[in-house]
Design a protein around this motif. Sequence first.
Motif, PDB file in Angstrom:
ATOM      1  N   LEU A   1      33.343-108.329 -23.798  1.00  0.00           N
ATOM      2  CA  LEU A   1      33.820-106.975 -23.506  1.00  0.00           C
ATOM      3  C   LEU A   1      35.239-107.018 -22.949  1.00  0.00           C
ATOM      4  O   LEU A   1      36.097-106.204 -23.323  1.00  0.00           O
ATOM      5  N   ALA A   2      35.509-107.979 -22.068  1.00  0.00           N
ATOM      6  CA  ALA A   2      36.852-108.121 -21.514  1.00  0.00           C
ATOM      7  C   ALA A   2      37.866-108.439 -22.610  1.00  0.00           C
ATOM      8  O   ALA A   2      38.992-107.913 -22.607  1.00  0.00           O
ATOM      9  N   THR A   3      37.485-109.288 -23.556  1.00  0.00           N
ATOM     10  CA  THR A   3      38.372-109.606 -24.674  1.00  0.00           C
ATOM     11  C   THR A   3      38.676-108.365 -25.501  1.00  0.00           C
ATOM     12  O   THR A   3      39.808-108.171 -25.976  1.00  0.00           O
ATOM     13  N   THR A   4      37.686-107.501 -25.653  1.00  0.00           N
ATOM     14  CA  THR A   4      37.892-106.262 -26.402  1.00  0.00           C
ATOM     15  C   THR A   4      38.813-105.316 -25.646  1.00  0.00           C
ATOM     16  O   THR A   4      39.702-104.692 -26.231  1.00  0.00           O
ATOM     17  N   TYR A   5      38.618-105.198 -24.343  1.00  0.00           N
ATOM     18  CA  TYR A   5      39.532-104.396 -23.526  1.00  0.00           C
ATOM     19  C   TYR A   5      40.967-104.914 -23.668  1.00  0.00           C
ATOM     20  O   TYR A   5      41.931-104.145 -23.755  1.00  0.00           O
TER      21      TYR A   5
END
Length: 376
Positions: free
Chosen positions: A228-232
């Motif tokens: 999720l952090a990578t997507t953000y």
Amino acid sequence: MILTTCAACAAPLAHNAPRCVRCWTRYCDSTCQHDHWRRGHKQMCKKIHRGGNAEQYNADKKYKEAVAVAVEACADDVKGQTCYICTQALHWKTKEGLVRMCACRGTAGFAHVSCLAEQAKILVAEAVENNLGVDAIQARWDRWNVCSLCKQDYHSVVKCALGWGCWKTYLGRPEKNWCRRGAINQLGNGLIAANQHEDALSVREAELSMLRRLGGTEEHILFVQTNLATTYRALGRLEEVMSLRQVVYSGFVKIYGDEHKESLREAYNYASDLFAVRRFAEAKSLLRKTIPVARRVLGESHEVTLKMRQNYAAALCNDPGGATLDDIRKAVTTLEDTERIARRVFGGSHPETTALEKNLRNARAALRARETPLPV
């Protein structure tokens, strides 16, 4: 994307939102359902039901679209070749063309996405049926995203097509089934690889919500949070990235220790995000600590090791407050060595190799600018 919003008004839906009794299309409430029925769902409802109901129908459609995009992207590379699985140029059933986006070179690695998907499905089923054990099952599962010939990940739109193939294969299983949980992760990874970040975000958020609702383990939740952090990060939402990343990195180190491959992978992610928010000193400090461990534990040619070294060189060059001439020289030397390894492992057209080449050109330009005497 998967179906996480109302079919009528596109508002986010709860996991238990009301749905059409025939085709399982989901809505906020009866008002949206009735409105959608009048606006065309009446004509599509039976067709969606025959296609396996709403989620399956959507996944099958997205899979076909993703395969078409992948085939078109690979068209120049695959001329005159045949699939190494079925030995045909066109797939016997779908009539799709060939793809190749891994590290295979020469005449190796050409395949149909449908052949790759069917092979992975069969191998996973055999491993589960014969109780081959966790390691063997994981090795079979990796065939959903790793080439069996060069042993490197597929990338870009081919990875996206395989992600949709995996999701459409297992989405009908119960939410607690490990294949379904693995499939939603594969889909999110594939969407990221194809730069479909908004769609990936909806998948990641749905996956995290599902895990929390079902009481997922701390370890599994950490994996989803790092994705999720990578997507953000891809969407430029850096404040949300940094609020997650340090917590996730600390969590991995607590569970695995600081020499495990997952802790090292997350160290790279954390350093990369520190670089993105221009906290260069912290990024360099973390990488100086973890690169020697990665080289020893993962090896010089592992993707994480190469990415760490690339980021360290970039941090050396780009730190506006502390990039000395020696730092830039060290960055050039590091990138030259890393680029040679990447070219040998991945080939010249792989995204990791091309990214390294670009960074090396920039570092050499910065070095020339610093070494060239100013005119008198």
